[in-house]
Design an enzyme around this catalytic site. Structure first.
Site, PDB file in Angstrom:
ATOM      1  N   ASP A  39       0.782  -1.258   0.059  1.00  0.00           N
ATOM      2  CA  ASP A  39       0.044   0.007   0.247  1.00  0.00           C
ATOM      3  C   ASP A  39       1.030   1.329   0.070  1.00  0.00           C
ATOM      4  OD1 ASP A  39      -2.213   1.512   0.502  1.00  0.00           O
ATOM      5  OD2 ASP A  39      -2.023   1.780   2.558  1.00  0.00           O
ATOM      6  N   ASP A  81      -0.186   4.914   0.869  1.00  0.00           N
ATOM      7  CA  ASP A  81      -0.379   5.855   2.131  1.00  0.00           C
ATOM      8  C   ASP A  81      -0.249   5.354   3.481  1.00  0.00           C
ATOM      9  OD1 ASP A  81      -0.717   7.557  -0.217  1.00  0.00           O
ATOM     10  OD2 ASP A  81      -2.977   7.822   0.258  1.00  0.00           O
ATOM     11  N   ASP A 111      -1.591  -0.369   6.025  1.00  0.00           N
ATOM     12  CA  ASP A 111      -1.896   0.139   7.343  1.00  0.00           C
ATOM     13  C   ASP A 111      -3.320  -0.385   7.920  1.00  0.00           C
ATOM     14  OD1 ASP A 111      -3.726   2.957   7.001  1.00  0.00           O
ATOM     15  OD2 ASP A 111      -2.691   2.147   5.057  1.00  0.00           O
TER      16      ASP A 111
END
Length: 201
Positions: free
Chosen positions: A26, A28, A199
């Site tokens: 990922d 961000d 996250d």
């Protein structure tokens, strides 16, 4: 990131040649510490592509995202603002913005993420960024990072111009999972042996 998630073996990846597997990252709050969409908004605002009120809204979203992560509603709103900002613009214009965006994103790369990417490279695994951000930005960022490729949100293009619509499902949540599965099928990766870092779920 607050949480690392991965598919397949648990723990840090083993440093052995493993060309049947890949590692998916990922963007961000995983590879970078903040929001790539806010960086996109800042550069677009500087070029006069979005109004100040949208930049301020994206700034509020970026602060909340850094502290608590994203919600489906907020992400959809940002997606719609990006599509609105690029509507009527050319692919060349977005690529021009990309060089400025990439240079800012590179400065925000997390050292532990850089180390994990290098570890997977040493093990012979391909590495990919998978993000809801525009695919043009994601691919260029992945190339700058020395990664195999990037998967992002694909906007429709007609005669070199963005009409402001999606050409493929939004690369977020289930859309991101489908994009990874499709890529793995095309390239012959075994997802049971692969890794994914994010996250959030």
């Amino acid at each position: 990131p607050r949480h690392w998630l991965w598919y397949g073996r648990r723990g840090y990846p083993e440093a052995r040649m493993d060309e049947s597997a890949a590692a998916f990252f990922d963007l961000d709050r995983t590879v970078i510490g903040g929001s790539s969409v806010f960086v996109f908004a800042m550069v677009a605002w500087q070029k006069g592509l979005i109004p100040t009120r949208d930049l301020l809204a994206d700034a509020r979203h970026a602060i909340g995202f850094r502290l608590a992560g994203a919600s489906d509603e907020k992400t959809a709103a940002v997606r719609d603002r990006i599509l609105g900002a690029i509507a009527g613009r050319t692919v060349t214009e977005l690529r021009t913005l990309g060089s400025e965006i990439i240079s800012k994103l590179i400065k925000d790369v997390r050292l532990e993420s850089r180390g994990l990417i290098d570890l997977h490279h040493d093990a012979g695994r391909d590495t990919f960024i998978v993000s809801a951000s525009p695919v043009e930005i994601v691919q260029d960022f992945a190339r700058e990072m020395g990664m195999t490729g990037g998967v992002g949100t694909v906007a429709e293009v007609a005669d070199g111009i963005y009409p402001g619509r999606l050409a493929e499902p939004f690369c977020y949540g289930e859309g991101k999972a489908r994009a990874v599965s499709s890529l793995a099928e095309r390239r012959g990766y075994d997802l049971r042996l692969s890794y994914a870092y994010s996250d959030s779920a």
